[in-house]
Design an enzyme around this catalytic site. Sequence first.
Site, PDB file in Angstrom:
ATOM      1  N   GLU B  50      -2.387  -3.578 -12.159  1.00  0.00           N
ATOM      2  CA  GLU B  50      -2.731  -2.275 -12.084  1.00  0.00           C
ATOM      3  C   GLU B  50      -2.020  -1.778 -10.906  1.00  0.00           C
ATOM      4  OE1 GLU B  50      -6.961  -1.781 -10.723  1.00  0.00           O
ATOM      5  OE2 GLU B  50      -6.026   0.044  -9.665  1.00  0.00           O
ATOM      6  N   HIS B  51      -2.001  -2.507  -9.776  1.00  0.00           N
ATOM      7  CA  HIS B  51      -1.261  -2.096  -8.552  1.00  0.00           C
ATOM      8  C   HIS B  51       0.206  -1.783  -8.830  1.00  0.00           C
ATOM      9  CE1 HIS B  51      -3.588  -2.668  -4.722  1.00  0.00           C
ATOM     10  NE2 HIS B  51      -4.768  -2.799  -5.813  1.00  0.00           N
TER      11      HIS B  51
END
Lengths: 413, 409
Positions: B50-51
């Site tokens: 996600e990052h």
Amino acid sequence: MTEIAARRLPNGLHVAAEAVPGARSGAFALLVPCGAAADPSGLSGAAAILKDWMLRGAGDRDARALSEAMDSLGLDRGVSAGTEAVVFSGALLARDLPRALALAADVLRRPRLPDEEFEACRALALQAIDSLNDDPASLCMVETARRFLPPPLHRPYCGEAGEIRAASAAAVRDSARARLGPAGACLGIAGGIDPAAAIRTAEDLLGGWAGGAGPVEVDPAAAGSGPARDDVERPGSQIQIGVAYRSVPADSPDADLARLGASVLSGGMGSRLFVEVREKRGLVYSVRASVRAYRGLGAVFAYAGTTPPRAAETLEVLLAELRRLHDGSGVTAEEFDRAKVKARSSLVMDGESPRARAAALANDLFLRGRPRPLDEALEAYARSTRDDLQRHLAACAPEAFTVLTLGPRREGA
Amino acid sequence: MTFREAALPNGLRVVAETDPSARSAAVGFFTRTGARDEGPGLDGVSHFLEHMCFKGTDRRDAARINTELDEMGARANAFTSSERTVYFAQVLPEFLPRAVDLLADMMRPALRSSDFDLEKNVILEEIGMYDDRPDFLLFEAAMEHRFAGHPLATRVLGLRETIGPLPVEAMRAYHAERYAAGNVLLGAAGAVDFDALLDLARRHCGAWSAGAPGRRRPAPPSLAGIGRRDVVRPTDRRALYLALWDGPAFADLAGRAAAEVMADVLGDEVGSRLYWALVRPGIAESAYAGIDAMDGAGILYAGFAAPPERFEEARAILHAEADRLRRDGISAEEAARAATKRASRTVLRGETPIGRFHTVGAEALEGLPHRSIDDEIARILGVTAAAAAGAAARLAEAPATVALGPAGA
């Protein structure tokens, strides 16, 4: 064009109401200027106790009856006790708002503040201090404020544990009755409502309210006169860093520009702090800065949380960015445009939420003395230029920072 | 409000709930992958990914992504849970096409090694941040304890031991499998035109590879015998407690409604049984109950935060209240009040595009039929006292419990 109405009642209560198109809910925020800053000397924590105590019965209803009456309306409510003010806010279906306001009026005008509930509220106030201790980032900002803000704004909103333990019900009750009044109080109402009708309802319910002490006196010039640097040792995984410096008050013509400046610093993932401290150097997960507005005073507060080996570098980069914003090198056209789009977006999006608008109205009344319609705010931002912002930033260059760190002792620190 | 849905040939689903009175739009991608889907040694890869989706694509580097979001004045964020990863932005309507372009591009990240190595530090900082937040650790510890040996026990952030050595190749493989078009949904709410959105989906996601990775759904371990876990943190000031029983799964709509109302009666922040028994007398600073309905499993939880010297007292009271509810049921008035409060909150949350986005998208992702706010209110207000009391039968089993705080009482 949003429909907004406002009136200052003879007893000092200032009311503003705004229709939010399409909204099914109605929301209110009733602000009384008697937060922790107004706690009498030796009774720091009276506001924190009052936060729970004031909902323990009002008028004809004991605590349970009051709670059930609110629940039956589906009223989503809360009391927040900050430094400057205590705010009772709520939201529910718009058609039930008048009945919710009647209950709110009872709470403010006829709180029972019963003896038998005092110990429980004292216990909750003490536990809230412990809870703050288990949230080191928030604790860091409270401690930074303590060293930066002028008295009595510097007092922590949660009060002091020792004084809470020593407080008597009678003393806290006297203090509550002295300050729960319309003097300097502000009521914001928003949602699927008719603003004129809402003002009339407020007048009917609160026009006869009397008393109150009004907002506390503060000398803005005394901001930043505490220690410039303090390192508090505290066990934990991370070092919390708090920084504060002066900005302009909310009723300054430059208040919007101060917000744009904060946006350049911290308004999104392309902002200076995010890019320099987190993206480029991977020093933190959390870094941010914002403008805080108090009556007659504004300040920028910045925060970063990092691990001990990175703390010195994080602080260095953070301060360098804060200085750079104000050093005359200005902001780029792209930074300026982004800040303006962000401001416009936030205003529109918050404008869709009756709860947010009610709180904003109460805040406008408290800090600026008048409600600020959304369209007016949008126009003001649209008119501001990059030259305006650069002039403001240069004029507001920090002469000094107040720095507070909280965390485990660092090797060699 | 109107709701429409469609699917692209590659399996990507598109849904939108349009609100003519909205002045902003919320849009984003829901991916049906989370900590439970990770496999051994990959704890935290979903969240790290996600990052990494913000760190650059073939067309944009991280700086460009961040700048573009700011240029749109977007309120953007993402989150990872046990079950899904969601990327979203709230924007003024004029920026919607650009937002979809950007978010779709981000869903196909470049996953460059240099970005990966640098962002790993940020993840480790985030893990460190939560180390100092006992309230967050409590839920994590409880899930690990209750679901030990089961995918739902996996920590969303992962562990220093799994994140530290994680190779970028493992993330690339995970992304290729789990972000296939059949596992993703594009959702929107507010000031949105569905046909325009579908067109954007075709343009920006039409070439995504098809694929619908499954999901393991092993039966959760039996609650019997799990008992209590103690997590000692000598420097914490408060004693925290959380009890987990079995709850309804996400697909069990009727079960969810009844359990939500029952949980509100037991532990809503104000006016509930736990509020009167624990918070009002000042024994606990906070007490709460609720449900977390997941794919093929669910939990019903109740907990509190109290001073260490009152921990045992609070714990006994919590369980006494749970037993009393189960035994004696709920009055019609009590159920009605709880349902009214919940319906009211549903209206409040549904008034903003971002509120509707999260609800509409999550339900659609799990294949549930769309419910309007009015449908939702009817569902909640339709819960009878008997149904809510029936949901309390779950409280008969001995729960998995966690106590977190300084040692001793």
